[in-house]
Design an enzyme around this catalytic site. Structure first.
Site, PDB file in Angstrom:
ATOM      1  CG  ASN B  23      49.663  41.753  38.852  1.00 46.06           C
ATOM      2  OD1 ASN B  23      48.780  41.106  38.181  1.00 46.06           O
ATOM      3  ND2 ASN B  23      49.662  41.923  39.964  1.00 46.06           N
ATOM      4  CB  SER B  46      49.176  37.747  44.176  1.00 52.50           C
ATOM      5  OG  SER B  46      47.902  37.790  44.317  1.00 52.50           O
ATOM      6  CD  GLU B  47      45.570  41.702  41.251  1.00 47.55           C
ATOM      7  OE1 GLU B  47      47.271  41.296  41.390  1.00 47.55           O
ATOM      8  OE2 GLU B  47      44.454  41.751  40.302  1.00 47.55           O
ATOM      9  CG  ASN B  48      45.478  38.871  46.993  1.00 48.16           C
ATOM     10  OD1 ASN B  48      46.465  38.855  46.175  1.00 48.16           O
ATOM     11  ND2 ASN B  48      45.632  37.601  47.709  1.00 48.16           N
ATOM     12  CB  SER B  88      49.135  45.657  47.119  1.00 46.62           C
ATOM     13  OG  SER B  88      49.415  45.199  45.887  1.00 46.62           O
TER      14      SER B  88
END
Lengths: 245, 227, 227, 245
Positions: B23, B46-48, B88
């Site tokens: 990340n 991608s943390e979304n 996530s």
């Protein structure tokens, strides 16, 4: 008992009351239930608490409800992409509760799944843990966080059938699936309304049980916050590289 | 002759290993994607809600439903999968991401990190930073060695204790600045160790610009990068 | 003239409402599916990960990947969705299922339920029963009024207190037996109330076969079925 | 670093050690990683703890490992479909920990998501709560349950690509997705092995990050425990009705 309503205003008619807590899906402006948010604005309800990862931008998404001063409190992980937010917050009109993004997502998931509280490493040793129980499990410290449950959730989906089964598209999924589970009344706006059986049952993200009302919004205006591109000649550019424009 | 932003990103890329899930934060960390060695398989998270993040789209091919955590338009790859924010952060909190590279305002010798708020200024929020530093297996900070104020004065950012509110306590494994590289024994009592100097930078220059106590072990493989 | 299994199932079906999401247990509860009124939309949930459970398959069309919680082969419907066991029990625990109809060994006047183990006998496990009674909005038990032992003696099953280990404490809203129907004020102090008699059954017969204390309010709408 | 191994034995080579904790997906015999279970048998490892909703039947699934007395302890919600289990349990050879099915599913999900403990209504006032913390939230009682994390998870999927992305089919999904997240080493058997990009990225159930090794089992023997059908003439029979055969 048809779940499909003619439009967003009809779908929300009689639901939104002063002082309610409402969850709104989306990450930034991606996957936000913009049409339902407009209908909440038009309801005129005041003193609302919103649980949403962000607070929109000026004039878009929850930014609309800041203009009309319908929001009393936000529970979010990141705000301040809009000036009105900062202004109302600094003047004390607006209350703000920051949650780490993963803690926010998990609190919502927990609320929908009947979990009143859980422990997480996130925020241990920071101001996020202030006033919360911190406990050791297997030699590590964890902070206790509570589940979240709202009066209403508004979500945006790519496809939905008349039974309320939903499918999200790409990163527009984000907070929408958990929020759909974590309210007394979930209302969904879908870009494509289809008949039951048209969505592969192995690929349904939100089973119809969670969705009470559904509205077809065939042409949502989708905005881009950070338009970033690469030049055609640089086809071999590695992941995530390029220039901001 | 301190390192440029690109040189810092290139140095950070040396922490990548084949098969890593990574990340990258906003700013210099994003540039690390440009330095992934050819043939090395690294998947960016991608943390979304995305694993397998591709490059920025060609002009005219932007998709508003496809953005990264910095809200930038991106593309997908054959390896891509999408998932909810809860899944996530389950991935992040559960220790499944190998490496997080992010920026910082302050790092302390014990691995404390501050990068989300300055009291008295408008606070925008921590986003996913607290979850990332708490959950990811290895946390690498890339930042300027000192903060430069408008009046030209310099404030150290590597401190014996952070003065800003923390993002995480005892979370940083490695700090890469424009002047050098520091390993941190975040779980133990070993503190901070200077392990590399940027080209033309001296130990004395670093000592002058570092408030944190640190040991020096140049030329040794950083303990913390054994993944 | 007690009710037959079919009559008990038909009576249980009167608890259904248009739009309900329902979980049916094994045995008589499964038969309730045969009595869903025409035109009423009821979706059946199977806790192994399915909503919108269809009928048994035609012979030769059984799919080993498509079973219900009783491990029976079933079919899907146009409304069907599949999900993981964690999501399935999130649905159950989170209070999203309107009605659960299940069998019981014992029910107490306060709503306690025992239906999973008899000490000293081989215990097979509770499966999803504890989650269902704890999480579903309304819990209806369908069972024989008394247990008949091999030697012909009868043991009451409606008790002032369960003697068997509980599946849930204060969880049952309504009990349908072959002799009648009882409403239970599980959250309050109202106890158990006899609200219906099976055809040809007398209050006296029920009193003789019921160890639990109960009030009688025949002909009144059961309070608990207002959904 | 190719994740695909030639066969189950090769995929598990050197992984399984005496005394390990292993999760095995499946509900009844539906969606069980039968070929990987056979390879665990062939490894000869002893004193294993298995976390699995059920324990197979005689000669199938985990029943195989009961025959060879490789299992020391089971954590399950429902067992005893096989005689050998009862026999070994009653003789004290086999330890058994019952978990309510939803609690078991959530404990595994929590373990994979870095949640060491959570609260649930399930089991309050029953022997399941014995020795556990019971706490009141908003006027209701809840029991605290712990996350579960294993040394190895073995799962069965319908499709998988070389990156480890998995898709499950119908009710064969069950415990497999959570278990894939809750072990140091997850090994998957897939019925259809495809190239990255062949699975719709919006429909991937288990992202490849969770799957370390993959084996293609193109013709798994799928057994049915309760073959129930309806007669062709009764096409109008309502849901779930019919006869057991």
């Amino acid at each position: 008992m048809d779940k499909v309503y003619a439009d967003a205003r009809t779908a929300l008619a009689g639901l939104v009351k002063d002082g309610m807590t409402i969850m709104a899906g989306g990450f930034g402006l991606c996957g936000i239930p913009d049409t339902l948010i407009e209908a909440i604005r038009d309801s005129g309800a005041k003193n609302l608490t919103f649980i949403s990862n962000n607070a929109g931008v000026d004039g878009v998404g929850l930014g609309l409800l800041l203009e009309t001063r319908q929001i009393r409190k936000m529970i979010s992980s990141y705000v301040g992409e809009n000036k009105l937010f900062a202004q109302q917050y600094l003047s004390g009109e607006l209350e703000l509760e920051f949650n780490p993004q993963g803690t926010l997502a998990e609190r919502i998931r927990a609320g929908g799944a009947g979990i009143p509280a859980f422990f997480t490493k996130t925020g241990v040793g920071t101001i996020i843990a202030d006033g919360k129980e911190v406990r050791e499990f297997d030699g590590e410290q964890y902070v206790m966080e509570r589940g979240l449950f709202a009066d209403i959730s508004v979500v945006h989906a790519w496809k939905g059938d008349r039974e309320g089964n939903l499918v999200y598209r790409k990163t527009a999924r984000n907070f929408n699936p958990m929020m759909a589970t974590a309210a007394k009344m979930t209302v969904a706006q879908v870009e494509h309304l289809v008949e039951p059986g048209e969505i592969d049952p192995d690929c349904i993200h939100t089973p119809g049980i969670f969705v009470k009302r559904l509205v077809h919004v065939s042409n949502p205006v989708k905005r881009i916050e950070q338009r970033t591109t690469r030049k055609r000649e640089s086809a071999a550019t590695p992941a995530a590289a390029g220039e901001e424009v | 002759m301190a390192w440029t932003r690109e040189q810092m990103a290139a140095r950070a890329a040396k922490e990548l290993r084949d098969g890593f899930y990574v990340n990258l934060g906003i700013g210099i960390p994003t540039l690390v994607a440009n330095f992934i060695p050819k043939g090395m398989r690294v998947q960016l998270q991608s943390e979304n809600g995305m694993l397998g993040m591709g490059p920025f789209p060609f002009e005219g091919e932007e998709d508003p439903d496809l953005i990264n955590a910095g809200k930038q338009t991106i593309t997908e790859l054959p390896t891509t999968s999408y998932f909810s924010s809860a899944d996530s952060f389950g991935m992040i909190r559960g220790g499944h991401i190998d490496l997080s590279i992010l920026g910082a305002m302050q790092v302390a010798a014990n691995g404390d990190l501050a990068n989300w708020m300055i009291p008295g200024k408008m606070v925008k929020g921590m986003g996913g930073a607290m979850d990332l530093v708490a959950g990811v297996k290895k946390v690498v900070v890339v930042m300027e060695h000192v903060a430069k104020a408008k009046d030209g004065t310099e404030e150290p950012k590597l401190l014996s204790a952070c003065s800003l509110p923390l993002t995480g306590a005892g979370v940083v494994d490695l700090v890469i600045t424009d002047l050098g590289v520091f390993a941190i024994d975040k779980k133990g009592t070993g503190g901070m160790t200077l392990i590399e100097l940027a080209d033309g930078v001296t130990e004395d220059e670093i000592k002058a610009k570092t408030e944190a106590p640190f040991k020096v072990a140049l030329g040794q493989a950083p303990r913390s990068s054994a993944a």
